[in-house]
Design a protein around this motif. Structure first.
Motif, PDB file in Angstrom:
ATOM      1  N   UNK A 109       0.738  -1.260   0.090  1.00 12.01           N
ATOM      2  CA  UNK A 109       0.180   0.014  -0.162  1.00 12.01           C
ATOM      3  C   UNK A 109       0.833   1.270   0.089  1.00 12.01           C
ATOM      4  N   UNK A 110       0.420   2.207  -0.807  1.00  9.00           N
ATOM      5  CA  UNK A 110       1.287   3.480  -0.816  1.00  9.00           C
ATOM      6  C   UNK A 110       2.374   3.536  -1.842  1.00  9.00           C
ATOM      7  N   UNK A 111       2.778   2.192  -2.470  1.00 10.59           N
ATOM      8  CA  UNK A 111       3.595   2.265  -3.502  1.00 10.59           C
ATOM      9  C   UNK A 111       3.345   2.989  -4.764  1.00 10.59           C
ATOM     10  N   UNK A 112       4.105   3.597  -5.429  1.00  8.68           N
ATOM     11  CA  UNK A 112       3.760   4.398  -6.773  1.00  8.68           C
ATOM     12  C   UNK A 112       4.934   3.898  -7.769  1.00  8.68           C
ATOM     13  N   UNK A 153       7.233   5.957  -1.603  1.00  3.58           N
ATOM     14  CA  UNK A 153       6.467   4.641  -0.845  1.00  3.58           C
ATOM     15  C   UNK A 153       6.191   5.425   0.530  1.00  3.58           C
ATOM     16  N   UNK A 154       4.829   5.249   0.584  1.00  4.25           N
ATOM     17  CA  UNK A 154       4.049   6.041   1.700  1.00  4.25           C
ATOM     18  C   UNK A 154       4.214   7.518   1.812  1.00  4.25           C
ATOM     19  N   UNK A 155       4.169   7.888   0.416  1.00  3.46           N
ATOM     20  CA  UNK A 155       4.368   9.467   0.631  1.00  3.46           C
ATOM     21  C   UNK A 155       5.734   9.928   0.920  1.00  3.46           C
ATOM     22  N   UNK A 156       6.645   9.101   0.991  1.00  5.85           N
ATOM     23  CA  UNK A 156       8.139   9.611   0.940  1.00  5.85           C
ATOM     24  C   UNK A 156       8.914   9.267  -0.091  1.00  5.85           C
TER      25      UNK A 156
END
Length: 180
Positions: A109-112, A153-156
């Protein structure tokens, strides 16, 4: 005098469009399926410049495989050519590529989307044969690669840099448009 030099150089050139398709050879995530188009232009009977552009596709079991373009610029020096730009050659080169990296079968989850930029340089030893107007060549040599993988990843955001020694090898076929 300059006009004679330019005309003499132009008439001594060889021009060879090339193609290479690699639909069969695939080793994990190391060697991609690829299609390559290129052009070799001979300056004289012993040297040429070649520009190759390829599109690479690393198959994956997921819906998001890794893929992207790569470009190589090679200078070739033919050692005792029996004809212009034919025979054994040495070739220093540079290459630049970009990949859009897949996320895998079960992305967290959160991966782009991730991206990789590659720059490499090295030297090749190869042989090019000429059959009437058709060319066939094989080459291999060491390549030193610098690559940067980035994403979030997870907004970082993150960035991973690596450098390593690799092998560049290939086989192309071409059609000689002009004879030197």
């Amino acid at each position: 005098m300059l006009w004679l030099l330019l005309v003499g150089t132009a008439t001594g050139q060889t021009i060879t469009p090339k193609i290479s398709i690699n639909p069969l050879l695939h080793v994990g995530e190391l060697i991609p399926l690829s299609a390559t188009l290129g052009l070799e232009v001979g300056w004289n009977s012993r040297s040429s410049v070649q520009l190759l552009g390829s599109y690479r596709h690393f198959p994956a079991q997921d819906a998001e495989p890794s893929s992207g373009p790569k470009v190589y610029l090679d200078y070739r020096r033919y050692l005792h050519p029996p004809q212009p730009n034919v025979g054994l050659f040495l070739s220093p080169f540079v290459g630049v590529g970009h990949l859009r990296l897949g996320l895998g079968d079960l992305p967290p989850p959160g991966a782009t989307q991730r991206r990789r930029t590659e720059v490499e340089t090295g030297a090749l030893l190869g042989h090019q044969a000429l059959f009437s107007r058709l060319t066939a060549e094989v080459y291999a040599g060491p390549a030193y690669r610098w690559q940067i993988t980035s994403g979030s990843f997870n907004q970082s955001s993150y960035s991973d840099k690596k450098s390593f020694l690799w092998i560049r090898a290939g086989f192309t076929v071409g059609v000689r448009l002009t004879k030197g």
